[in-house]
Design an enzyme around this catalytic site. Sequence first.
Site, PDB file in Angstrom:
ATOM      1  N   TYR A 292      12.339  22.326  77.478  1.00 20.09           N
ATOM      2  CA  TYR A 292      13.521  21.276  77.494  1.00 20.09           C
ATOM      3  C   TYR A 292      14.319  21.516  78.923  1.00 20.09           C
ATOM      4  O   TYR A 292      15.151  20.931  79.117  1.00 20.09           O
ATOM      5  CB  TYR A 292      14.299  21.571  76.455  1.00 20.09           C
ATOM      6  CG  TYR A 292      13.792  21.203  75.188  1.00 20.09           C
ATOM      7  CD1 TYR A 292      13.653  19.762  74.590  1.00 20.09           C
ATOM      8  CD2 TYR A 292      13.619  22.348  74.165  1.00 20.09           C
ATOM      9  CE1 TYR A 292      13.076  19.621  73.438  1.00 20.09           C
ATOM     10  CE2 TYR A 292      12.818  22.124  73.052  1.00 20.09           C
ATOM     11  CZ  TYR A 292      12.670  20.682  72.696  1.00 20.09           C
ATOM     12  OH  TYR A 292      12.237  20.226  71.380  1.00 20.09           O
TER      13      TYR A 292
ATOM     14  N   ALA B 213      14.212  16.856  65.302  1.00 22.45           N
ATOM     15  CA  ALA B 213      13.116  17.111  64.327  1.00 22.45           C
ATOM     16  C   ALA B 213      13.355  16.182  63.091  1.00 22.45           C
ATOM     17  O   ALA B 213      12.381  16.022  62.406  1.00 22.45           O
ATOM     18  CB  ALA B 213      13.221  18.579  63.989  1.00 22.45           C
TER      19      ALA B 213
ATOM     20  N   HIS C 103      12.722  10.959  73.728  1.00 19.03           N
ATOM     21  CA  HIS C 103      12.342  12.661  73.562  1.00 19.03           C
ATOM     22  C   HIS C 103      12.333  13.026  74.823  1.00 19.03           C
ATOM     23  O   HIS C 103      11.612  12.489  75.705  1.00 19.03           O
ATOM     24  CB  HIS C 103      11.098  12.861  72.684  1.00 19.03           C
ATOM     25  CG  HIS C 103      11.059  12.149  71.116  1.00 19.03           C
ATOM     26  ND1 HIS C 103      11.844  12.666  70.313  1.00 19.03           N
ATOM     27  CD2 HIS C 103      10.950  10.957  70.954  1.00 19.03           C
ATOM     28  CE1 HIS C 103      11.565  11.915  69.285  1.00 19.03           C
ATOM     29  NE2 HIS C 103      11.153  10.825  69.419  1.00 19.03           N
TER      30      HIS C 103
ATOM     31  N   GLU D 124      14.138   4.828  70.814  1.00 18.49           N
ATOM     32  CA  GLU D 124      14.112   6.286  70.447  1.00 18.49           C
ATOM     33  C   GLU D 124      13.539   6.870  71.797  1.00 18.49           C
ATOM     34  O   GLU D 124      12.436   6.430  72.321  1.00 18.49           O
ATOM     35  CB  GLU D 124      12.733   6.316  69.323  1.00 18.49           C
ATOM     36  CG  GLU D 124      12.493   7.628  69.042  1.00 18.49           C
ATOM     37  CD  GLU D 124      10.918   7.481  68.332  1.00 18.49           C
ATOM     38  OE1 GLU D 124      10.434   6.375  68.154  1.00 18.49           O
ATOM     39  OE2 GLU D 124      10.543   8.613  67.696  1.00 18.49           O
TER      40      GLU D 124
ATOM     41  N   ARG E  56      17.685  26.495  74.722  1.00 19.84           N
ATOM     42  CA  ARG E  56      16.518  26.430  73.827  1.00 19.84           C
ATOM     43  C   ARG E  56      15.314  25.984  74.346  1.00 19.84           C
ATOM     44  O   ARG E  56      15.219  25.301  75.186  1.00 19.84           O
ATOM     45  CB  ARG E  56      17.073  25.308  72.829  1.00 19.84           C
ATOM     46  CG  ARG E  56      15.595  24.870  71.818  1.00 19.84           C
ATOM     47  CD  ARG E  56      15.996  23.520  71.221  1.00 19.84           C
ATOM     48  NE  ARG E  56      15.283  22.913  70.416  1.00 19.84           N
ATOM     49  CZ  ARG E  56      14.931  21.921  70.082  1.00 19.84           C
ATOM     50  NH1 ARG E  56      15.896  20.899  70.334  1.00 19.84           N
ATOM     51  NH2 ARG E  56      13.846  21.505  69.354  1.00 19.84           N
TER      52      ARG E  56
ATOM     53  N   PRO F 183      19.493  17.431  65.653  1.00 20.19           N
ATOM     54  CA  PRO F 183      19.744  18.667  65.536  1.00 20.19           C
ATOM     55  C   PRO F 183      18.910  19.520  66.616  1.00 20.19           C
ATOM     56  O   PRO F 183      18.261  19.271  67.234  1.00 20.19           O
ATOM     57  CB  PRO F 183      18.863  18.738  64.174  1.00 20.19           C
ATOM     58  CG  PRO F 183      17.917  17.804  64.103  1.00 20.19           C
ATOM     59  CD  PRO F 183      18.685  16.553  64.559  1.00 20.19           C
ATOM     60  N   ASN F 184      19.733  20.485  67.088  1.00 20.70           N
ATOM     61  CA  ASN F 184      19.509  21.462  68.082  1.00 20.70           C
ATOM     62  C   ASN F 184      19.513  20.847  69.624  1.00 20.70           C
ATOM     63  O   ASN F 184      19.496  21.750  70.322  1.00 20.70           O
ATOM     64  CB  ASN F 184      17.986  22.325  67.894  1.00 20.70           C
ATOM     65  CG  ASN F 184      18.045  22.540  66.324  1.00 20.70           C
ATOM     66  OD1 ASN F 184      18.660  23.626  66.173  1.00 20.70           O
ATOM     67  ND2 ASN F 184      17.096  22.265  65.656  1.00 20.70           N
TER      68      ASN F 184
ATOM     69  N   ARG G  38       2.362  18.255  71.577  1.00 22.92           N
ATOM     70  CA  ARG G  38       3.003  19.196  71.073  1.00 22.92           C
ATOM     71  C   ARG G  38       2.269  19.700  69.505  1.00 22.92           C
ATOM     72  O   ARG G  38       1.261  19.186  69.283  1.00 22.92           O
ATOM     73  CB  ARG G  38       4.661  19.275  71.014  1.00 22.92           C
ATOM     74  CG  ARG G  38       5.195  19.447  72.434  1.00 22.92           C
ATOM     75  CD  ARG G  38       6.665  19.102  72.397  1.00 22.92           C
ATOM     76  NE  ARG G  38       7.069  20.472  71.928  1.00 22.92           N
ATOM     77  CZ  ARG G  38       8.428  20.696  71.591  1.00 22.92           C
ATOM     78  NH1 ARG G  38       9.310  19.609  71.378  1.00 22.92           N
ATOM     79  NH2 ARG G  38       8.918  21.677  71.056  1.00 22.92           N
TER      80      ARG G  38
ATOM     81  N   ASN H 284      18.061  10.275  70.108  1.00 23.11           N
ATOM     82  CA  ASN H 284      16.875  11.513  70.058  1.00 23.11           C
ATOM     83  C   ASN H 284      17.252  12.203  68.773  1.00 23.11           C
ATOM     84  O   ASN H 284      18.327  12.866  68.762  1.00 23.11           O
ATOM     85  CB  ASN H 284      17.366  12.305  71.348  1.00 23.11           C
ATOM     86  CG  ASN H 284      16.297  13.477  71.312  1.00 23.11           C
ATOM     87  OD1 ASN H 284      15.587  13.888  70.469  1.00 23.11           O
ATOM     88  ND2 ASN H 284      15.928  14.225  72.549  1.00 23.11           N
TER      89      ASN H 284
END
Lengths: 143, 143, 143, 143, 143, 143, 143, 143, 143, 143, 143, 143
Positions: free
Chosen positions: J23, J77, J100, J98, J18, J10-11, J107, J74
């Site tokens: 990012y 969330a 990121h 995985e 964003r 998502p996103n 964070r 990735n």
Amino acid sequence: MKNILILNGPNLNLLGMREPGVYGTDSYDQICELIAQHAEAQGLNVDFYQSNSEGGIIDRLHQCVGSVDGVILNAGAYTHTSYSLRDAISAIGLPVIEVHMSNIHAREEFRHKSVISAVCRGQIAGFGVSSYLLGVDALLALE
Amino acid sequence: MKNILILNGPNLNLLGMREPGVYGTDSYDQICELIAQHAEAQGLNVDFYQSNSEGGIIDRLHQCVGSVDGVILNAGAYTHTSYSLRDAISAIGLPVIEVHMSNIHAREEFRHKSVISAVCRGQIAGFGVSSYLLGVDALLALE
Amino acid sequence: MKNILILNGPNLNLLGMREPGVYGTDSYDQICELIAQHAEAQGLNVDFYQSNSEGGIIDRLHQCVGSVDGVILNAGAYTHTSYSLRDAISAIGLPVIEVHMSNIHAREEFRHKSVISAVCRGQIAGFGVSSYLLGVDALLALE
Amino acid sequence: MKNILILNGPNLNLLGMREPGVYGTDSYDQICELIAQHAEAQGLNVDFYQSNSEGGIIDRLHQCVGSVDGVILNAGAYTHTSYSLRDAISAIGLPVIEVHMSNIHAREEFRHKSVISAVCRGQIAGFGVSSYLLGVDALLALE
Amino acid sequence: MKNILILNGPNLNLLGMREPGVYGTDSYDQICELIAQHAEAQGLNVDFYQSNSEGGIIDRLHQCVGSVDGVILNAGAYTHTSYSLRDAISAIGLPVIEVHMSNIHAREEFRHKSVISAVCRGQIAGFGVSSYLLGVDALLALE
Amino acid sequence: MKNILILNGPNLNLLGMREPGVYGTDSYDQICELIAQHAEAQGLNVDFYQSNSEGGIIDRLHQCVGSVDGVILNAGAYTHTSYSLRDAISAIGLPVIEVHMSNIHAREEFRHKSVISAVCRGQIAGFGVSSYLLGVDALLALE
Amino acid sequence: MKNILILNGPNLNLLGMREPGVYGTDSYDQICELIAQHAEAQGLNVDFYQSNSEGGIIDRLHQCVGSVDGVILNAGAYTHTSYSLRDAISAIGLPVIEVHMSNIHAREEFRHKSVISAVCRGQIAGFGVSSYLLGVDALLALE
Amino acid sequence: MKNILILNGPNLNLLGMREPGVYGTDSYDQICELIAQHAEAQGLNVDFYQSNSEGGIIDRLHQCVGSVDGVILNAGAYTHTSYSLRDAISAIGLPVIEVHMSNIHAREEFRHKSVISAVCRGQIAGFGVSSYLLGVDALLALE
Amino acid sequence: MKNILILNGPNLNLLGMREPGVYGTDSYDQICELIAQHAEAQGLNVDFYQSNSEGGIIDRLHQCVGSVDGVILNAGAYTHTSYSLRDAISAIGLPVIEVHMSNIHAREEFRHKSVISAVCRGQIAGFGVSSYLLGVDALLALE
Amino acid sequence: MKNILILNGPNLNLLGMREPGVYGTDSYDQICELIAQHAEAQGLNVDFYQSNSEGGIIDRLHQCVGSVDGVILNAGAYTHTSYSLRDAISAIGLPVIEVHMSNIHAREEFRHKSVISAVCRGQIAGFGVSSYLLGVDALLALE
Amino acid sequence: MKNILILNGPNLNLLGMREPGVYGTDSYDQICELIAQHAEAQGLNVDFYQSNSEGGIIDRLHQCVGSVDGVILNAGAYTHTSYSLRDAISAIGLPVIEVHMSNIHAREEFRHKSVISAVCRGQIAGFGVSSYLLGVDALLALE
Amino acid sequence: MKNILILNGPNLNLLGMREPGVYGTDSYDQICELIAQHAEAQGLNVDFYQSNSEGGIIDRLHQCVGSVDGVILNAGAYTHTSYSLRDAISAIGLPVIEVHMSNIHAREEFRHKSVISAVCRGQIAGFGVSSYLLGVDALLALE
């Protein structure tokens, strides 16, 4: 709904001076003036009370019985700890609406939990002085 | 730094009588006398206030704005619960130093956490009446 | 009180270079110099020791028995985790005062809890190099 | 089982002097002597090592590979925090028995949890110097 | 120390049959026989009792007053929940040593905490039937 | 980026011997050799350091200032507890990349949390010796 | 599967009388009768046992070895606390199915966790007396 | 209210012998005698029962249905863990008053929570044998 | 015991009006009248005080020193949060008995914990106005 | 390893727009282009898929069986909450890595825990677009 | 009860392929066939739906209103997190029975809690495909 | 502010049918009609979207960029779990106001925490359909 009370808790008398980045630059008196205009324009009698004392706020809530039809309450930091205030709200049997100028859910962890929400009709948070004005409208919408 | 306030919270008026094993046998007045001598020797005007009421302490803090340059605060047990006091300290924008006569970190679990530390300049705990005297020196050292 | 030790833990040798916003720009040596002047002005013999090793700090504390009358301890981040250090403080039976340059209660959550406080005489936090100087005064006030 | 190591962690070098109400009045050397007699009476070669340093204890454990058949470990307060020690015990593949002179389960909360128990063969706690002697017997009983 | 009781709690009557990978293949009777030999060789009178009932174990502990000098207790899973058993141990005022055949600290999370440890003299865990034999020796070492 | 340090923490000197199912059968020296080849092929000067001591690792990090441009850090089990190491990483102001040979997030609960991640540039975990090689590439990619 | 036991724990003897809104109005004997009919119609021999005693339930489970092929267990409130019962289920090595008349997951928080589930074959909850009948069918389906 | 039961749980049979600093020096029989006199003076028939067994206490509660009008219950340490006892109290539908000789809220943490309070009419704690006498009066006051 | 104070906290002035399902329909004045009759019948002088203010309650407690022999305290919701009240009770050194009209242990989670219990002599909860009367009797029984 | 999938949650389609501070400013398409070049240079066929829907991501993972040899994931969330995604990764039996872009461990607290890590081969976090490129290399290194 | 829906959540379409040790080797279609036979033999019309999407499952539940009399729901891993699914079950007002092929209470911690149980009629877990068949019988038994 | 979106999450399409005691009897369409009238009366263009799918809601939020000036979001139960939704709100950079018809703070514990509040401008909860109308007014007041 005829008579309403705008009840403010600790440190709200310092509005305008206190952390203006969070609370804006209007003073407590200026904010009361804005609320009064908004409420009176809708035919309401509006009264104001502010106290830094938990007991003082509770005393004032008790006095509402028989004279006030609804309460807009910004309990300041007592929001997060005062079960006595919660009991007072339950006891008086009047509609109370919880308002916050800042978005308490976006600030420190300890401000995320309100111990009075469960006995208020609803919560409005994050809109500065508009939180009070929306609260007045919400009180009217309860009818 | 010219004018300072020594602000004491709940039960500190009973010093000397209250748990002398923890707090010593000097009375509240005797301790104030010692602090006054120490502060005045360094050219400071010093004022004292004690209240058992959370609201009373907050009111007194508010009054400091414009008349006091720094505050030594022993908030007693409100140290551990009063977010309203924390907000008051933030709001007034003056340097506040948190002091405790006993070593709160060596006592009951609930005394280990101070909710006001994060908005005070520093903390001094565990030295009896000397905690206040060191607090005065610390205020001066801030300059 | 005749002989005192200023004992510093991990990363304090980097003072001046390390996060100057938090710890100031004085170097470790400059800070030692300031402390030495302050202590000697009050007739104390002062010794200094710094180590990044938990075991090294404990060894040094053990050596204090018989030669040192009081210790000012800034244990750095071992403050928050070292039960071995706590046991060492208990074991030597000398007065130890915990100091921190920054207000640890106003920083990250993990810095709020000290596992050594319960066996120290008191805690002074948040006054930069003055924390050490106040610590020396607090040691003297114990007499 | 031929060669065993008695490995002691932080502050155990102060035995006899440290909190005699908890740990008794025998010195570290006296206790080593008692253990040596007990072990040698059963035909064992026994070696001793004490360090206040987590790394030092780990180094010594590594050296056991190929020269020691079993270890009696009193890790002091590292018992409660040192995952590095835990990894070392796993890595060397030798039987390690965890001993404590005091009954750690009857003391402060932080002493109730051992992070090394899960990789030791067993735990003996609460019998003073006898904890070591029983540990030696337990090592022999593993065969 | 003359008379001792070996007191076993729930499911220990199934030893040998129950999870042999954890508890070995000796039956409850065989283990009692080994303990009896070990204790009698040291001049002790030894009695045995096993019950799956919390109340039964407590009743038996009460009967020890005046007839038993020390107790070896393997309380099985009541170790982790029975505050009533804890109170019984406190009440009788006799030395009780807690033993476990398996290393409870290396098994499921719920077995890591013993609610009776704080009122026992010490704990021995992880050595199979030897845990009982070491427990007998530990009782004697208390004298 | 010219000079890099490969910094290894506790028990990594036992690689090849320690839990080969988790860490593979290559020895510490063989792994260093592989990393050196990979780094030098990209024109880097590479240095290696391993210590079982928390203080030793911190000391080595301090020495990097002025001589090393980036660090690949496998802190072993100190990853999960060492706030002192975290402070050291912050203090030196150099890019540090956290690597783990095993997938720490798929192992015991206590290995899931790294207290140093927040001050490292990134984390690479789960690829055996390749974790180091990818770490070198990641350092280069920072430029 | 030939012989099964329907084993009921504390307070289930009061069925019909106890909180009929939750448990229905059938008595314990009537429910046993319904279960017996259902089980016998499928060629099973069925036995019943109820006890308010944790030890009594464990004793009965132990007796199943060699005489019973499967157990339907409603452990009442021991479901939520009895690790001793859990150990008994593990020890006997027979298939045990956990049943509850009420939907325990929809009641008080303390009823949401079963400490015996992990050693039972499965759980059936929320269907009144049908929970037992479905449990019998589930036992048969295991074959 | 005609017939009442004084129901005592684990270890209360040892009163007088058990921790006299906490529970006083009167024996269980002497305390029963005092309660009987007090109850009979108010025209009540009073019965007594004590058991160390959770199941025994539950069985006795079940027998109250139809023969007893109110219960004074000191459940000892089962107070803090027995949900089965809680269910029994709910099931019988009789008024039960929870009493404790010691002030359980001032003792160990695990004694602060009662799992049966929520289904009892009220709680009386901290008055020694008077707790029972006040409990009898409270039962009468329910009418 | 000659002179006693009945001290009531926040919202108890609204008795009779506030949640009659929980607190009954008697007004605060009617309840005071009942308590006065009960106390005077036993030869006691009884005084009453009620305040919604935490500071007000603490002030009144302080005034008891030298003039009151025992206190019956219903602290309302301050029961659950006021460590300042707790300190006041400790400081005055008089017997204080905590009473509650409702069974606080059977209500919302936040009412289950009393922060003042540990410094009161005992607690009586759940018997309506009788809680006060039993409290008076309990005070007398302390003699 | 022949065919790989770059799977984004998502996103991530909003990359570049964003939170560029976190990012970077490259768009999703630009990043895909960089990854494609890197993968193809090593002889891999690379496919891309992005979805804001948990179900969509799971569906795509299912389709990998038989057509894809490894996955770079990735999960955005969903990383922190989706046990369904975790089950999907387990079910397909393919190596999943995985990645990121940001250092999730530095964070907000809720981003520190990944519920999918335990079933992935490894984790790479904190290197911006390089996290994907390193992930591709890591996939190849698995062979 | 006439028409029922068998509703399956994420990853259940992979049955037979996914972790056969946990879920068996029957494919999703084979399991549907078995359920259909069982349901139709009892005169029921049975429909099937599977989706990996939380929204898709909720949509399908909404469509049940007016056309389906009862639902057997295996929500897969959404069981543990989806409050939206919980709200959907509440909203449609139809009987829903929660089934799981594996014994979720005996697997990973995160599978022990179901957030939908409280609004389902009951739960059946641990019997493989029989969980569905027992679920059908349980639905019929509701009538 | 010209164009606004009223975005509703899971189960809100069932309004009027779903728990009318909580949500009232107006249908989703009727509520949209009321909102439209209110918004258009203030010169706003208003659009509506409802989805039960987390991904669907996120997709719709993404589409707002460039076409919508503000969003009123009732995320239903995704409010409490969807960090993906939170990221979407952050990513689009538009003012989003969180509304709830019911007072979520007065309902089940899991509804007390909103994971999206921290990135919304404010929250309005507890006023039924008026929550939306007040939300529209609050959006306008942001200007």
